[in-house]
Scaffold this active site. Structure first.
Site, PDB file in Angstrom:
ATOM      1  CG  HIS A  23      43.865 -38.576 -30.369  1.00 23.88           C
ATOM      2  ND1 HIS A  23      44.143 -38.756 -31.702  1.00 23.88           N
ATOM      3  CD2 HIS A  23      43.146 -37.426 -30.299  1.00 23.88           C
ATOM      4  CE1 HIS A  23      43.628 -37.772 -32.402  1.00 23.88           C
ATOM      5  NE2 HIS A  23      43.010 -36.947 -31.580  1.00 23.88           N
ATOM      6  CG  ASP A  74      45.326 -41.603 -33.057  1.00 22.72           C
ATOM      7  OD1 ASP A  74      44.664 -41.992 -32.080  1.00 22.72           O
ATOM      8  OD2 ASP A  74      45.437 -40.410 -33.363  1.00 22.72           O
ATOM      9  CB  SER A  83      40.604 -36.031 -33.866  1.00 26.62           C
ATOM     10  OG  SER A  83      41.838 -35.401 -33.965  1.00 26.62           O
TER      11      SER A  83
END
Length: 540
Positions: free
Chosen positions: A164, A194, A268
């Site tokens: 993402h 992901d 992230s």
């Protein structure tokens, strides 16, 4: 005449200079006997006096060596998303408000979200991906930017991050810890897990991290996160492993590690280390009602990530095994209606035509209790096991069929389009009504045979057979379990139903057998799921 009491003679202390007193104390104090008072330690740095039996072994360790050796392996990632062709993030006409209006803050937040700057937590504080800015276009159709983290896994320039963080990116840049900025190429990404793999070109070998074993880390062990929160690169945070195998409803293969190490927007794709400096997870999401860390972060375990990264490295894409079934969780009510002792396994709600499952003879209503010799404690284990098994492998399945255990041999195919489906959970709304002739009531439902008119009214396919729900009592257990207008009851008690009378017959039969619930197979929009309804109407 009585004698008056005489006070004892007083002892006088000679007046000595201060220096002489200090010298005398220095001589006398070492000779004093060691008692409980002498055993007490001086107050620590935090001002708290330790007890006589206090141990120094509980002091938290320092992570300076880990930070010093691993900070160079962590990178900052920025990606620029292609602007949308229309919309451009501009507010519709009439949405501007005067300064000081109560709606000013609302529209300011709206504009911020349009620019990709939404906070972490969802409306209910749910798990959200922890990137710096979401994909999309900025105001006026300008490109937007996402910020995240990553780590070097190969000195040749291979970098791991979250999918993402680089989704729909037109350009990707990587900034090393020393400030060197390099353009990056996307080798491959895998949305279901992901994960993404990038490649940069450097004129010198890069410091690289190494994989650890996430299965060897136990709840309560120390872990360390390094990343780029809010653009503050090289940030080191520490905590413990809080839990394992978390399913946060982000995909079919959820198996997250949970930690209280601070993870925020921009973390992230960054690594989660064990105390030896090995990567045991990739930080991906947080649970936050505030947009910042509240001590609940999630990381993809290395045991799941490493095989995916290896496939991306070799071919730029991930190939997964395919069984071809739609499954749902076995609840206590479903287990009771099937005569099962527990809730282990995955209940098959449908079998795809021309699939490996169909070729192997799997049937709707089977409960898969073991895959390739591994017992299934929970339904969600099945998609992950199937996906990670080699394509073309011959795998034994253990199924519960009609109360009896059977063995089925299946040859897995390759998953090409959608991830292995899970049965959709129903949603109940306000009771609605569309009563045709010959409708009958049962368990808080009004039912009717499927007619051409009802098929057209509710867009029910010609391949669906059963009885259609024309009204749901809002106070019934059927409404609580998610049954709604237009649903088609295909089976009851694992037997087909064609008329409302058939359903009444299945209800009577279940009561005769001493069942507390009746298991019904329901079709909604072509999707099938099992719904257990208590026969006494009790919501529980």
């Amino acid at each position: 005449m009585p004698h008056a009491s005489v006070p004892p003679p007083s002892h006088t202390v000679p007046h000595l200079p201060v220096a002489a007193l200090c010298a005398l104390l220095a001589v006398l104090l070492p000779a004093l006997p060691a008692g409980p008072a002498a055993a007490q330690e001086a107050p620590g740095a935090n001002g708290v006096t330790a007890g006589p039996n206090a141990s120094r072994t509980y002091a938290p360790p320092s992570f300076r060596d880990l930070a010093r050796t691993q900070v160079d392996t962590v990178v900052n990632i920025s990606s620029t998303q292609v602007p949308q062709a229309s919309g451009g993030g501009r507010l519709p006409e009439g949405m501007d408000v005067p300064p000081g209006s109560p709606l000013e803050e609302f529209f300011r937040e709206f504009r911020n979200r349009q620019r990709g700057g939404q906070p972490e937590g969802g409306p209910n504080g749910g798990p959200e991906n922890g990137q710096g800015g979401g994909p999309g276009s900025g105001p006026g159709g300008l490109p937007s930017m996402a910020l995240g983290s990553g780590f070097i896994i190969d000195p040749a320039g291979l970098i791991i991050t979250n999918s993402h963080v680089v989704a729909d990116a037109a350009e990707i840049s990587v900034t090393l810890h020393d400030g060197t900025r390099l353009p990056a190429k996307l080798i491959g990404s895998d949305a279901p897990t992901d994960l993404a793999l990038l490649k940069v070109e450097s004129d010198k070998p890069l410091a690289a991290a190494h994989w650890g074993d996430s299965e060897a880390v136990e709840v309560g062990d120390w872990v360390v996160a390094i990343g780029n929160p809010f653009g503050l690169g090289g940030s080191v945070t520490a905590g413990i492993l809080s839990a394992r195998a978390r399913d946060i409803q982000q995909g079919p293969y959820d198996e997250y590690l949970q930690t209280d190490a601070a993870i925020n927007r921009g973390n992230s794709g960054g690594p989660l280390y064990d105390v030896s400096g090995a990567v045991i997870g990739i930080n991906t999401a947080i649970y936050s009602p505030t947009g910042g860390s509240v001590g609940i972060g999630f990381a993809i375990p290395s045991s799941l990530a490493k095989p995916i990264i290896d496939q991306l490295k070799d071919g730029g894409k991930v190939r997964r095994g395919w069984l071809g079934v739609q499954v749902q969780r076995v609840t206590p009510d479903i287990a009771e209606s099937l005569g099962m002792d527990g809730t282990r396994g995955a209940l098959v709600t449908s079998v795809s035509p021309d699939s490996p499952a169909a070729s192997a003879g799997l049937r709707q209503g089977d409960v898969i209790t073991a895959f390739n010799g591994k017992p299934l404690e929970q339904m969600r284990e099945l998609p992950r096991l199937v996906a990670s098994t080699g394509i073309g492998s011959d795998v034994p399945l253990t199924v519960l069929r009609g109360g009896k255990q059977e063995s089925v041999q299946v040859t897995l195919g390759e998953l090409r389009n959608e991830p292995q489906q899970l049965a959709m959970s129903g949603s109940s709304g306000a009771p609605r009504s569309a009563q045709p002739e010959e409708s009958r009531s049962a368990l808080g439902l009004k039912l009717a045979p499927l007619t051409p008119g009802l098929r057209e009214t509710f867009s029910i396919g010609e391949d669906v057979a059963g009885v259609v729900v024309t009204e749901v009592d809002g106070g019934s257990v059927a409404s609580q379990r998610g049954l709604d207008l237009g649903d088609v009851i295909v089976e009851a008690g694992q037997e087909p139903v064609a008329t409302p009378a058939d359903l009444e017959s299945r209800i009577a039969k279940a009561k005769e057998q001493g069942r507390k619930t009746l298991l019904m197979l329901v079709s909604r929009g072509g999707d099938l799921r099992y719904v257990p309804l208590p026969l006494d109407g009790n919501k529980g």
